[in-house]
Design an enzyme around this catalytic site. Structure first.
Site, PDB file in Angstrom:
ATOM      1  CE  LYS A   1      -4.457   0.915   0.081  1.00  0.00           C
ATOM      2  NZ  LYS A   1      -5.603   0.106  -0.376  1.00  0.00           N
TER       3      LYS A   1
ATOM      4  CG  ASP B   1      -7.277   3.233  -0.843  1.00  0.00           C
ATOM      5  OD1 ASP B   1      -7.854   2.141  -0.788  1.00  0.00           O
ATOM      6  OD2 ASP B   1      -7.230   4.000   0.138  1.00  0.00           O
TER       7      ASP B   1
HETATM    8  P1  NDP Z   1     -12.913   7.540  -2.803  1.00  0.00           P
HETATM    9  O1  NDP Z   1     -11.869   8.535  -2.567  1.00  0.00           O
HETATM   10  O2  NDP Z   1     -13.433   7.345  -4.191  1.00  0.00           O
HETATM   11  O3  NDP Z   1     -14.161   7.804  -1.852  1.00  0.00           O
HETATM   12  C1  NDP Z   1     -14.012   7.850  -0.478  1.00  0.00           C
HETATM   13  C2  NDP Z   1     -15.328   8.268   0.140  1.00  0.00           C
HETATM   14  O4  NDP Z   1     -15.232   8.151   1.549  1.00  0.00           O
HETATM   15  C3  NDP Z   1     -15.674   9.716  -0.148  1.00  0.00           C
HETATM   16  O5  NDP Z   1     -17.059   9.870  -0.141  1.00  0.00           O
HETATM   17  C4  NDP Z   1     -15.038  10.434   1.046  1.00  0.00           C
HETATM   18  O6  NDP Z   1     -15.611  11.690   1.341  1.00  0.00           O
HETATM   19  C5  NDP Z   1     -15.311   9.459   2.161  1.00  0.00           C
HETATM   20  N1  NDP Z   1     -14.273   9.572   3.189  1.00  0.00           N
HETATM   21  C6  NDP Z   1     -12.934   9.444   3.027  1.00  0.00           C
HETATM   22  N2  NDP Z   1     -12.293   9.650   4.184  1.00  0.00           N
HETATM   23  C7  NDP Z   1     -13.249   9.903   5.091  1.00  0.00           C
HETATM   24  C8  NDP Z   1     -13.225  10.185   6.467  1.00  0.00           C
HETATM   25  N3  NDP Z   1     -12.064  10.235   7.143  1.00  0.00           N
HETATM   26  N4  NDP Z   1     -14.412  10.382   7.099  1.00  0.00           N
HETATM   27  C9  NDP Z   1     -15.581  10.326   6.419  1.00  0.00           C
HETATM   28  N5  NDP Z   1     -15.662  10.061   5.106  1.00  0.00           N
HETATM   29  C10 NDP Z   1     -14.522   9.856   4.464  1.00  0.00           C
HETATM   30  O7  NDP Z   1     -12.313   6.166  -2.233  1.00  0.00           O
HETATM   31  P2  NDP Z   1     -12.798   4.678  -2.526  1.00  0.00           P
HETATM   32  O8  NDP Z   1     -14.263   4.624  -2.748  1.00  0.00           O
HETATM   33  O9  NDP Z   1     -11.895   4.098  -3.546  1.00  0.00           O
HETATM   34  O10 NDP Z   1     -12.427   3.952  -1.148  1.00  0.00           O
HETATM   35  C11 NDP Z   1     -13.349   3.849  -0.065  1.00  0.00           C
HETATM   36  C12 NDP Z   1     -12.905   2.747   0.870  1.00  0.00           C
HETATM   37  O11 NDP Z   1     -12.855   1.492   0.143  1.00  0.00           O
HETATM   38  C13 NDP Z   1     -11.509   2.908   1.477  1.00  0.00           C
HETATM   39  O12 NDP Z   1     -11.507   2.335   2.766  1.00  0.00           O
HETATM   40  C14 NDP Z   1     -10.636   2.049   0.567  1.00  0.00           C
HETATM   41  O13 NDP Z   1      -9.440   1.622   1.199  1.00  0.00           O
HETATM   42  C15 NDP Z   1     -11.575   0.897   0.291  1.00  0.00           C
HETATM   43  N6  NDP Z   1     -11.283   0.104  -0.898  1.00  0.00           N
HETATM   44  C16 NDP Z   1     -11.228   0.681  -2.141  1.00  0.00           C
HETATM   45  C17 NDP Z   1     -10.987  -0.096  -3.251  1.00  0.00           C
HETATM   46  C18 NDP Z   1     -11.039   0.471  -4.622  1.00  0.00           C
HETATM   47  O14 NDP Z   1     -10.999  -0.320  -5.576  1.00  0.00           O
HETATM   48  N7  NDP Z   1     -11.142   1.759  -4.822  1.00  0.00           N
HETATM   49  C19 NDP Z   1     -10.695  -1.532  -3.129  1.00  0.00           C
HETATM   50  C20 NDP Z   1     -10.861  -2.047  -1.797  1.00  0.00           C
HETATM   51  C21 NDP Z   1     -11.113  -1.238  -0.738  1.00  0.00           C
HETATM   52  P3  NDP Z   1     -14.872  13.037   0.891  1.00  0.00           P
HETATM   53  O15 NDP Z   1     -15.082  13.112  -0.575  1.00  0.00           O
HETATM   54  O16 NDP Z   1     -15.527  14.103   1.656  1.00  0.00           O
HETATM   55  O17 NDP Z   1     -13.419  12.849   1.260  1.00  0.00           O
END
Ligand code: NDP
Length: 444
Positions: free
Chosen positions: A124, A164
């Protein structure tokens, strides 16, 4: 191996890394019995070699913002374990990023990747760069500066990053472009690339769709279908969007989505049209979820998470530790009977205990969200074959991988009373594969 002693030792050697300790603690507790049935593991000190990353690269990233100011951020790559294949795992850009968070993610990734049955090790990376409010040019300059350091440590057969939090198709494109220029090769060194330069169809959808496929498998063990079920989703990024898309297409009612400012509650359900609005809002306009409530006249709660709303199923898809013990108890009291994690480690240990004690269907992220890295693995295969598969082909492979992960969890996680502890199942299954590969490769 005594899991408490091992954990305390790691805490002494690596203090101030709470997320890393949390992730290790969960896995150690699950695998302790199985580990102790193999004295050869202890003889080779497998546990410390598995918990401590192979290497950590950290560096300063210097870039120039739109006002000509010189900015610095920290960049990291945690190469955790390469026993079963090249290092593989996403890059996160978020102000909260630090070594502890990336170590927990790389540790988890190692077991997740093993579960997919594809040949990928765990890694990561990321930066404390905050992409919010930055222009496209600033994002590009930052990505280029980040790769100027990282490119030396990655490659198609050594370490293959992906997206991510804060890193989607736009950022992967910029990073891949700079990598290609420095390395003078056009290889599959990133996954999640654009379709015109080696990306796989279905990669954007893969994590969300995969989570729903996993959920379907879990529900089927109790003879339940998805149609008509009310679902709370957190987040509104890549994972949340495609989780919602698949759920809506299967007839579920998605009532919440969120971002880091708050959540919306739409009692009528987010329809396909409303989801299109969210996708445009988040992916193109880069706006806030609050605007959904203004447009559709529904409830918006600032500074809160959606777990107080009544639902059958919860799918946390934002970030780590976003469901605490109290929120877990509220979900249960409101009748929630399934939790399937799109995010990595979204439930605190107290929340996990509450779910397991209530014997609901509970899928940890390392099993339920493995669809993303699985399709990344399929992207690597397509790149090395110089072929691209149809969306149907990738989707059907994704489905069968998720079914297989579910079967492994059932195999290793079924308790004497018949309850499937998916945490235990996923941890033991992933661990055994990595442990066997490490043992056969000698002391490294
Ligand atoms: P994105 O950046 O596309 O979206 C993240 C979302 O979560 C946004 O809505 C963001 O809001 C919100 N968010 C992020 N940090 C916080 C926080 N500290 N508190 C509240 N809301 C938060 O990321 P992904 O959708 O790709 O990833 C989401 C999760 O899924 C993560 O845990 C990631 O590790 C996991 N994941 C992702 C994969 C992938 O293929 N993308 C694969 C496997 C797991 P805002 O826009 O306001 O920051």
């Amino acid at each position: 191996m005594n899991s408490t002693e091992v954990l305390n030792g790691l805490k002494r050697r690596f203090p101030n890394e709470p997320e890393y300790h949390q992730a290790v603690s969960e896995v150690l507790a699950s695998i302790e019995d199985v580990y102790n049935q193999h004295p050869e593991f202890e003889e080779y000190n497998l546990i410390e070699r598995l918990c401590i990353p192979d290497r950590i690269v950290s560096f300063r990233v210097t870039w120039v913002d739109d006002y000509g100011r010189v900015q610095t951020n920290m960049g990291y790559r945690i190469q955790h374990n390469c026993a079963i294949g090249p290092y593989k795992g996403g890059i996160r850009f978020h102000a909260s990023v630090n070594q502890s968070i990336l170590k927990f993610l790389a540790f988890e990734q190692t077991f997740k990747n093993a579960l997919t049955t594809l040949p990928m090790g765990g890694a990561k990376g990321g930066s404390d760069f905050n992409p919010k409010g930055k222009s496209d040019d600033e994002i590009m300059r930052f990505c280029q500066a980040f790769i100027l350091e990282l490119w030396r440590h990655i490659g198609p057969e050594t370490d293959v990053p992906a997206g991510d939090i804060g890193v989607g198709g736009r950022e992967v494109g910029f990073m891949f472009g700079m990598y290609k220029k420095l390395a003078r090769e056009h290889t599959g060194t990133f996954t999640g690339k654009g379709i015109t330069f080696g990306g796989s169809l279905m990669r954007p959808e893969a994590t969300g769709y995969g989570n729903v496929y996993f959920l379907q498998q879990m529900l089927a063990t109790r003879g339940i279908g998805i149609e008509g079920k009310t679902v709370c989703i957190s987040g509104s990024g890549n994972v949340a969007q495609y989780t919602a898309e698949k759920l809506i297409s299967l007839g579920a009612k998605v009532v919440t989505m969120s971002d880091s400012n708050g959540y919306i509650y739409d009692p009528d359900g987010i329809t396909r049209d409303k989801l299109d609005y969210i996708m445009h809002l988040k992916n193109v306009e880069r706006g806030r979820i609050r605007e959904y409530a203004e447009k559709y006249g529904c409830k918006y709660v600032e500074g809160a998470r959606p777990w107080g709303e009544k639902c059958d199923i919860a799918m946390p898809s934002a970030t780590q530790n976003e469901i605490n013990g109290e929120e877990a108890r509220t979900l249960l009291a409101n009748g929630c009977f399934a939790v399937s994690e799109g995010a990595n480690m979204p439930s605190t240990p107290e929340a996990i205990d509450a779910f397991l004690n209530a014997k609901i269907l509970y899928a940890p992220g390392k099993a339920a969200n493995a669809g993303g890295v699985s399709v990344s693995g399929l992207e690597m295969t397509q790149n090395s074959q110089k072929l691209s598969w149809s969306a149907e082909e990738v989707d059907s492979k994704l489905k069968s991988i998720m079914e297989n992960i579910h079967s492994q969890c059932v195999k290793y996680g079924t308790q004497p009373d018949g309850y499937v502890n998916y945490v235990k199942g996923a941890n033991i299954s992933g661990f055994m594969k990595v442990a066997t590969a490490m043992m056969e490769q000698g002391i490294l």
